[in-house]
Design a protein around this motif. Structure first.
Motif, PDB file in Angstrom:
ATOM      1  N   ILE A  89      27.495 -13.145 -41.194  1.00  0.00           N
ATOM      2  CA  ILE A  89      27.926 -12.532 -42.446  1.00  0.00           C
ATOM      3  C   ILE A  89      27.386 -11.104 -42.561  1.00  0.00           C
ATOM      4  N   SER A  90      28.253 -10.163 -42.949  1.00  0.00           N
ATOM      5  CA  SER A  90      27.890  -8.746 -43.001  1.00  0.00           C
ATOM      6  C   SER A  90      27.469  -8.332 -44.404  1.00  0.00           C
ATOM      7  N   ALA A  91      26.894  -7.141 -44.506  1.00  0.00           N
ATOM      8  CA  ALA A  91      26.470  -6.619 -45.803  1.00  0.00           C
ATOM      9  C   ALA A  91      27.654  -6.472 -46.753  1.00  0.00           C
ATOM     10  N   GLU A  92      28.774  -5.970 -46.242  1.00  0.00           N
ATOM     11  CA  GLU A  92      29.966  -5.796 -47.075  1.00  0.00           C
ATOM     12  C   GLU A  92      30.486  -7.148 -47.570  1.00  0.00           C
ATOM     13  N   GLN A  93      30.410  -8.152 -46.712  1.00  0.00           N
ATOM     14  CA  GLN A  93      30.852  -9.486 -47.116  1.00  0.00           C
ATOM     15  C   GLN A  93      29.911 -10.102 -48.135  1.00  0.00           C
ATOM     16  N   VAL A  94      28.618  -9.863 -47.982  1.00  0.00           N
ATOM     17  CA  VAL A  94      27.650 -10.343 -48.970  1.00  0.00           C
ATOM     18  C   VAL A  94      28.003  -9.804 -50.352  1.00  0.00           C
ATOM     19  N   GLU A  95      28.320  -8.526 -50.435  1.00  0.00           N
ATOM     20  CA  GLU A  95      28.650  -7.911 -51.715  1.00  0.00           C
ATOM     21  C   GLU A  95      29.939  -8.470 -52.301  1.00  0.00           C
ATOM     22  N   ALA A  96      30.971  -8.589 -51.478  1.00  0.00           N
ATOM     23  CA  ALA A  96      32.253  -9.089 -51.973  1.00  0.00           C
ATOM     24  C   ALA A  96      32.144 -10.536 -52.453  1.00  0.00           C
ATOM     25  N   ILE A  97      31.395 -11.354 -51.704  1.00  0.00           N
ATOM     26  CA  ILE A  97      31.215 -12.751 -52.101  1.00  0.00           C
ATOM     27  C   ILE A  97      30.419 -12.835 -53.393  1.00  0.00           C
ATOM     28  N   ALA A  98      29.336 -12.065 -53.503  1.00  0.00           N
ATOM     29  CA  ALA A  98      28.511 -12.101 -54.715  1.00  0.00           C
ATOM     30  C   ALA A  98      29.314 -11.683 -55.937  1.00  0.00           C
ATOM     31  N   ALA A  99      30.145 -10.668 -55.809  1.00  0.00           N
ATOM     32  CA  ALA A  99      30.942 -10.214 -56.953  1.00  0.00           C
ATOM     33  C   ALA A  99      31.884 -11.322 -57.418  1.00  0.00           C
ATOM     34  N   PHE A 100      32.520 -12.003 -56.476  1.00  0.00           N
ATOM     35  CA  PHE A 100      33.434 -13.077 -56.862  1.00  0.00           C
ATOM     36  C   PHE A 100      32.677 -14.240 -57.501  1.00  0.00           C
ATOM     37  N   VAL A 101      31.516 -14.554 -56.949  1.00  0.00           N
ATOM     38  CA  VAL A 101      30.696 -15.634 -57.517  1.00  0.00           C
ATOM     39  C   VAL A 101      30.267 -15.282 -58.938  1.00  0.00           C
ATOM     40  N   PHE A 102      29.826 -14.062 -59.154  1.00  0.00           N
ATOM     41  CA  PHE A 102      29.401 -13.658 -60.493  1.00  0.00           C
ATOM     42  C   PHE A 102      30.575 -13.717 -61.473  1.00  0.00           C
ATOM     43  N   LEU A 103      31.761 -13.310 -61.011  1.00  0.00           N
ATOM     44  CA  LEU A 103      32.961 -13.418 -61.838  1.00  0.00           C
ATOM     45  C   LEU A 103      33.220 -14.873 -62.228  1.00  0.00           C
ATOM     46  N   GLU A 104      33.138 -15.771 -61.242  1.00  0.00           N
ATOM     47  CA  GLU A 104      33.358 -17.191 -61.533  1.00  0.00           C
ATOM     48  C   GLU A 104      32.345 -17.715 -62.550  1.00  0.00           C
ATOM     49  N   MET A 105      31.098 -17.272 -62.416  1.00  0.00           N
ATOM     50  CA  MET A 105      30.078 -17.692 -63.372  1.00  0.00           C
ATOM     51  C   MET A 105      30.418 -17.237 -64.780  1.00  0.00           C
ATOM     52  N   GLN A 106      30.840 -15.984 -64.912  1.00  0.00           N
ATOM     53  CA  GLN A 106      31.167 -15.463 -66.232  1.00  0.00           C
ATOM     54  C   GLN A 106      32.357 -16.201 -66.831  1.00  0.00           C
ATOM     55  N   GLU A 107      33.378 -16.458 -66.020  1.00  0.00           N
ATOM     56  CA  GLU A 107      34.537 -17.182 -66.540  1.00  0.00           C
ATOM     57  C   GLU A 107      34.192 -18.620 -66.914  1.00  0.00           C
ATOM     58  N   ALA A 108      33.122 -19.153 -66.329  1.00  0.00           N
ATOM     59  CA  ALA A 108      32.663 -20.497 -66.682  1.00  0.00           C
ATOM     60  C   ALA A 108      31.778 -20.506 -67.922  1.00  0.00           C
ATOM     61  N   GLY A 109      31.358 -19.316 -68.395  1.00  0.00           N
ATOM     62  CA  GLY A 109      30.574 -19.241 -69.618  1.00  0.00           C
ATOM     63  C   GLY A 109      29.155 -18.756 -69.462  1.00  0.00           C
ATOM     64  N   TYR A 110      28.738 -18.416 -68.246  1.00  0.00           N
ATOM     65  CA  TYR A 110      27.399 -17.870 -68.028  1.00  0.00           C
ATOM     66  C   TYR A 110      27.402 -16.358 -68.309  1.00  0.00           C
ATOM     67  N   ALA A 111      26.340 -15.883 -68.946  1.00  0.00           N
ATOM     68  CA  ALA A 111      26.202 -14.446 -69.209  1.00  0.00           C
ATOM     69  C   ALA A 111      25.281 -13.758 -68.215  1.00  0.00           C
ATOM     70  N   SER A 112      24.466 -14.517 -67.505  1.00  0.00           N
ATOM     71  CA  SER A 112      23.464 -13.916 -66.618  1.00  0.00           C
ATOM     72  C   SER A 112      23.203 -14.847 -65.450  1.00  0.00           C
ATOM     73  N   VAL A 113      22.536 -14.282 -64.427  1.00  0.00           N
ATOM     74  CA  VAL A 113      22.280 -15.059 -63.222  1.00  0.00           C
ATOM     75  C   VAL A 113      20.928 -14.692 -62.638  1.00  0.00           C
ATOM     76  N   GLY A 114      20.235 -15.690 -62.121  1.00  0.00           N
ATOM     77  CA  GLY A 114      19.044 -15.483 -61.316  1.00  0.00           C
ATOM     78  C   GLY A 114      19.436 -15.626 -59.856  1.00  0.00           C
ATOM     79  N   GLU A 115      19.541 -14.498 -59.156  1.00  0.00           N
ATOM     80  CA  GLU A 115      19.979 -14.523 -57.752  1.00  0.00           C
ATOM     81  C   GLU A 115      18.763 -14.650 -56.850  1.00  0.00           C
ATOM     82  N   PHE A 116      18.563 -15.852 -56.338  1.00  0.00           N
ATOM     83  CA  PHE A 116      17.445 -16.222 -55.473  1.00  0.00           C
ATOM     84  C   PHE A 116      17.835 -15.780 -54.065  1.00  0.00           C
ATOM     85  N   HIS A 117      17.426 -14.561 -53.709  1.00  0.00           N
ATOM     86  CA  HIS A 117      18.039 -13.826 -52.602  1.00  0.00           C
ATOM     87  C   HIS A 117      17.130 -13.816 -51.376  1.00  0.00           C
ATOM     88  N   TYR A 118      17.516 -14.602 -50.355  1.00  0.00           N
ATOM     89  CA  TYR A 118      16.670 -14.652 -49.162  1.00  0.00           C
ATOM     90  C   TYR A 118      17.362 -14.149 -47.902  1.00  0.00           C
TER      91      TYR A 118
END
Length: 452
Positions: A89-118
Motif C-alpha cells: 500500500i502506497s502513501a497516496e492510497q493511504v490518503e485516499a482510503i482514509a478520506a473515504f473511511v472518514f466520509l463513511e464515518m460521518q455519514e454514519a453519524g460520527y463527528a470525530s475519529v481517533g486514528e490509531f496510526h501504526y
C-alpha cells in the motif's frame, strides 16, 4: 443557526431548539422557539459520537479475509494476512482510503475519529524522507472530509511479548522510542494546519509490542493529549504478558502507570472481575469495538460488571470491516445478551438501554479523544448529528424511546446531518464531497488490488 424540532440537551429532551454556533462552539441554546429564515432546520438533534479507534487503511481489506483457511482461523491468522496487505500500500492510497473511511464515518453519524496510526514507513521498512509522511496523509484526509481528528501515532517496537524482534510484515510499523518521539513532533506539525479541535495524542501499541522502558520513555516525553493502547484483546496475549511481566495486561498496566482519564484502553476483552472493577474505577475509557471484536473472534467485554462499577466507555470501528454507529452499539449489547442469556444488560439498575449506550458512548468517546463534547451544552464543540424521527423505524416511538429505536431498530440511513465542530459535512444524508472522495478511493483500490 441550527433549528431542531426536538433535541437531546445536557438537561434532557427539549422542543423547538435553536443553537448558535460560533467558531465551532455552541454559544447559545434556546428552547420553545420557531425556526427563523436562514436556519438549518432538522428533525431531531443529538450529540454526535466520536469513533475512538480506527485503523483506516484496513477498510481496504474488508471482505478479503473471510475465507476459512486450513486449520483453525483466528485473530493471529487474520493478522498475517493483514501484514501481506500492508506490504504494497502506497502513501497516496493511504490518503485516499482514509478520506473515504472518514466520509463513511460521518455519514454514519460520527463527528470525530481517533486514528490509531501504526503504518509509518515505506514498504520494506525504510523510513520516508519525511518521517511523518503517512501522518501527513491522514491529516490531509481529515482536512478534505472535515472530520474532527485525534491523531494517535503508534509506538510499535517489537514483534511479540518479551521483546521479540519485528517480523518482516511488521517492518513498516517499527520505531525506537527516540524515533517515535521525533515522529510525534512531525505528526503535530501535520495536524497544526487543521482546525483547532484537531489534536495529537500517543498510542503505545500494546504491551506485547513495546517494552516497559520504552513505555516510560514515551510517557516522559509526552506533554499532553490522550494515550491509547491495545490491551488484553486475545487469550494468547494475556498468557504471553503474564509469562513475561508476571501479571495480566490490565493488572500490570494499572499497577505500573498512572492510568487515568487521559487513557483509553482498547478492547480489554479478557479481564478478571478484579481487573474489571479496578479499570472502571481508574477513570480510563474502555475503547470497545464490538463489530471488529466479533469479526476477529476476540470475545465479549465484561460489560455489566464494568458499567456497575461506573466505568466510562466509547466505541470505535477498529478494522473498519463495517462502519456503522448503530451496529457498534447494538452489537455491544447483543454480545452481552448472548453470553449471559439475558436481556437489557448494559445499564445499571433500571432505565433505557439505548440511552445508556448512546449517551455513555458520547461522553466516553469525547473523553478518549480529548474533545470538549459529548453532550449538547453551551461551551461544547458543535459535534452534532441530526436524525429523522419520522423514518419508519422510529415514527411510532415516544420521545423517550428514540434512542432505543436508534440503537436497536434503525439503520444509519436515519442520519440526515452531521456537524464536526460546526463543520456541516453531511447534509440530507450525504457527505458534501462524496463524489470526489469516492472516485479517488475507487481509483486507489483498483491500483492496490492490481499490486497484490
Amino acid at each position: 443557526m441550527i433549528f431542531a424540532k426536538q433535541a437531546l440537551l445536557s438537561s434532557g429532551w427539549a422542543s423547538g431548539v435553536r443553537l448558535d454556533v460560533t467558531q465551532g462552539t455552541i454559544t447559545k441554546i434556546e428552547t420553545q422557539q420557531q425556526a427563523h429564515a436562514g436556519d438549518v432546520t432538522v428533525d431531531t438533534l443529538l450529540p454526535a459520537l466520536a469513533n475512538l479507534h480506527s485503523h483506516s487503511f484496513q477498510r481496504a481489506m474488508a471482505g478479503m479475509t473471510e475465507y476459512r483457511m486450513a486449520g483453525k482461523d483466528s485473530f493471529w491468522t487474520w493478522r498475517d494476512l493483514m501484514y501481506k496487505f500492508t506490504s504494497t500500500i502506497s502513501a497516496e492510497q493511504v490518503e485516499a482510503i482514509a478520506a473515504f473511511v472518514f466520509l463513511e464515518m460521518q455519514e454514519a453519524g460520527y463527528a470525530s475519529v481517533g486514528e490509531f496510526h501504526y503504518l509509518h514507513h515505506q514498504p520494506g521498512g525504510m523510513p520516508y524522507d519525511d518521517l511523518g509522511e503517512l501522518s501527513s496523509r491522514i491529516a490531509s484526509a481529515a482536512d478534505v472530509t472535515g472530520i474532527g481528528l485525534t491523531h494517535l501515532p503508534v509506538l510499535y517496537t517489537y514483534g511479540g511479548a518479551g521483546q521479540v524482534p519485528l517480523k518482516a510484515g511488521q517492518a513498516r510499523f517499527g520505531n525506537s522510542a527516540d524515533q517515535f518521539n521525533a515522529l510525534v513532533d512531525k505528526a503535530k506539525n501535520a495536524v497544526s494546519s487543521l482546525a483547532d479541535d484537531c489534536r495529537v495524542g500517543i498510542a503505545p501499541h500494546s504491551l506485547r509490542a513495546i517494552s516497559p522502558d520504552d513505555l516510560k520513555a514515551v510517557l516522559a516525553a509526552r506533554s499532553n493529549g490522550p494515550i491509547h493502547i491495545h490491551i488484553a484483546e486475545q487469550p494468547k496475549e494475556v498468557a504471553d504478558i503474564q509469562a513475561w511481566l508476571g501479571a495480566r495486561p490490565v493488572e500490570w498496566l494499572l499497577a505500573n502507570t498512572d492510568a487515568n482519564e487521559d487513557w483509553c484502553l482498547i478492547h480489554a476483552t479478557h479481564m478478571t472481575e478484579v481487573e474489571t472493577k479496578n479499570m472502571a474505577q481508574s477513570g480510563v475509557v474502555a475503547g470497545l469495538c464490538p463489530v471488529t471484536e466479533a469479526n476477529l473472534g476476540d470475545g465479549p467485554f465484561n460489560g455489566q460488571a464494568y458499567v456497575n462499577h461506573g466505568g466510562a466507555f466509547g466505541v470505535g470501528s477498529d478494522s473498519n470491516v463495517l462502519i456503522s454507529l448503530t451496529e457498534e452499539l447494538r452489537t455491544l449489547e447483543y454480545s452481552q445478551r448472548l453470553r449471559d442469556v439475558a436481556r437489557n444488560i448494559m445499564v445499571k439498575g433500571e432505565g433505557s438501554v439505548g440511552a445508556k449506550l448512546y449517551c455513555g458512548a458520547a461522553k466516553g468517546g469525547a473523553q478518549a479523544l480529548s474533545r470538549q463534547a459529548g453532550d449538547i451544552s453551551v461551551g461544547n464543540l458543535a459535534d452534532l448529528v441530526a436524525i429523522d424521527s419520522t423514518a419508519p423505524a422510529l415514527c411510532a416511538l415516544r420521545q423517550d424511546q428514540i434512542l432505543d429505536g436508534l440503537v436497536f431498530a434503525a439503520k444509519d440511513t436515519v442520519v440526515t446531518d452531521v456537524w464536526s465542530a460546526g463543520r456541516h459535512a453531511v447534509q440530507t444524508g450525504r457527505h458534501v464531497k462524496r463524489d470526489e472522495i469516492t472516485a479517488a478511493y475507487t481509483s486507489a483500490m483498483h491500483a492496490l488490488v492490481a499490486s497484490l
